[in-house]
Enzyme design. Structure first.
Site, PDB file in Angstrom:
ATOM      1  N   LEU A  35     -10.892  -7.656 -12.699  1.00  0.00           N
ATOM      2  CA  LEU A  35     -12.212  -7.353 -12.357  1.00  0.00           C
ATOM      3  C   LEU A  35     -13.423  -7.622 -13.283  1.00  0.00           C
ATOM      4  CD1 LEU A  35     -11.114  -3.672 -11.242  1.00  0.00           C
ATOM      5  CD2 LEU A  35     -11.753  -5.629  -9.695  1.00  0.00           C
TER       6      LEU A  35
ATOM      7  N   GLY B 293       0.676  -1.291  -0.003  1.00  0.00           N
ATOM      8  CA  GLY B 293      -0.005   0.181   0.064  1.00  0.00           C
ATOM      9  C   GLY B 293       0.810   1.080   0.053  1.00  0.00           C
TER      10      GLY B 293
ATOM     11  N   ARG C 204     -15.754 -15.064  -9.063  1.00  0.00           N
ATOM     12  CA  ARG C 204     -15.267 -13.756  -9.289  1.00  0.00           C
ATOM     13  C   ARG C 204     -16.644 -12.805  -9.103  1.00  0.00           C
ATOM     14  NH1 ARG C 204     -10.369 -12.055 -10.727  1.00  0.00           N
ATOM     15  NH2 ARG C 204      -9.387 -14.178 -11.563  1.00  0.00           N
TER      16      ARG C 204
ATOM     17  N   GLU D 257       5.682   6.515  -9.344  1.00  0.00           N
ATOM     18  CA  GLU D 257       4.227   6.265  -9.138  1.00  0.00           C
ATOM     19  C   GLU D 257       3.848   7.271  -7.955  1.00  0.00           C
ATOM     20  OE1 GLU D 257       2.932   2.227  -8.586  1.00  0.00           O
ATOM     21  OE2 GLU D 257       4.805   1.347  -9.795  1.00  0.00           O
TER      22      GLU D 257
ATOM     23  N   MET E 205      -4.600  -6.463  -6.689  1.00  0.00           N
ATOM     24  CA  MET E 205      -4.254  -7.539  -7.549  1.00  0.00           C
ATOM     25  C   MET E 205      -5.498  -8.449  -8.032  1.00  0.00           C
ATOM     26  SD  MET E 205      -1.315  -6.364  -8.199  1.00  0.00           S
ATOM     27  CE  MET E 205      -0.193  -7.396  -8.923  1.00  0.00           C
ATOM     28  N   ARG E 206      -6.309  -7.873  -8.506  1.00  0.00           N
ATOM     29  CA  ARG E 206      -7.397  -8.677  -8.752  1.00  0.00           C
ATOM     30  C   ARG E 206      -7.967  -8.372 -10.241  1.00  0.00           C
ATOM     31  NH1 ARG E 206      -9.560 -13.009  -6.609  1.00  0.00           N
ATOM     32  NH2 ARG E 206     -11.678 -12.150  -7.232  1.00  0.00           N
TER      33      ARG E 206
ATOM     34  N   HIS F 269      -0.631   1.497 -13.082  1.00  0.00           N
ATOM     35  CA  HIS F 269      -0.101  -0.016 -13.501  1.00  0.00           C
ATOM     36  C   HIS F 269       1.656   0.398 -13.751  1.00  0.00           C
ATOM     37  CE1 HIS F 269       0.325  -3.702 -15.798  1.00  0.00           C
ATOM     38  NE2 HIS F 269       1.015  -2.986 -16.435  1.00  0.00           N
TER      39      HIS F 269
END
Ligand code: GAR
Length: 210
Positions: free
Chosen positions: A90, A12, A62, A171, A87-88, A106
């Site tokens: 969608l 995070g 899902r 980032e 990290m999924r 990303h």
């Protein structure tokens, strides 16, 4: 005041950069993780931010997880959903529910290297530069309209880890700026392009070549 809900899966550090930016007009309504042991959750909780953990392995599929997640996000009345190392993959129902109000960071210069292992792939491809992209989230993985990009060099001795560290530093500058622009209503999506109103056009491209 705009409510921001941040989704994480681990450390995070991008979430921390956004919280610590103290963006005027933004309220961090909640930090949500699909992993109860995500380090970022404890960091946010220690700062008095509402946190929630939704274990994706507890759901049959899902769509079931995504609809439970959307219910939690909507309970916090999110104006903006910020994916920060979430990290999924969608479902299209989920991404269309948040169309125009969900962004992701990303760790590559999209459209190059969507998906995983971006840093090693950039090294293997012989790239001279790498970087990160903040984009609106659409049903197609890592392909939504681009808000901003940050560029760093790939150095001869780089490993995936050393390059990831350099990309992460940019980032942390890029993502709070993009959230700030959203909160200030500067971002307008035209087809696949994003217009950032009333900022220098070059502000969408951060370059850190040292
Ligand atoms: C970041 O490098 C982010 O770009 C990446 O995961 C890392 C999370 O770090 N995201 C993705 O790979 C999404 N496809 P953080 O938890 O310290 O912010």
């Amino acid at each position: 005041m705009k409510n921001i809900v941040i989704l994480i899966s681990g450390r995070g550090s991008n979430m921390q950069a956004i919280v610590e930016a103290g963006i005027p007009g933004a309220r961090i309504a909640a930090v949500i993780s699909n992993r109860a042991d995500a380090a970022g959750l404890a960091w946010a909780a220690a700062r008095g931010i509402a946190t929630e953990a939704l274990d994706h392995t507890a759901y049959p599929d899902r769509p079931a997880f995504d609809s439970a997640l959307a219910a939690v996000i909507d309970r916090h009345q999110a104006d903006l959903v910020v994916l920060a190392g979430f990290m999924r993959i969608l479902t299209p129902d989920f991404t269309s529910h948040y169309a125009g109000r969900m962004i992701n960071v990303h760790p590559s210069l999209l459209p190059a290297f969507s998906g995983l292992h971006t840093h090693q792939r950039a090294i293997d491809a012989g790239c001279a530069v790498a970087g990160a992209t903040v984009h609106f989230v659409t049903a197609e993985l890592d392909h939504g309209p681009i808000v901003a990009q940050g560029v760093v060099p790939v150095l001869p001795d780089d490993s995936a880890a050393s390059l990831a560290e350099r990309v992460l530093r940019i980032e942390h500058r890029l993502y709070p700026q993009a959230v700030r622009w959203f909160v200030e209503d500067r971002l307008h999506i035209n087809g696949h392009r994003v217009e950032v109103r009333d900022v220098e056009p070059a502000a969408r491209a951060l370059v850190a070549l040292d």
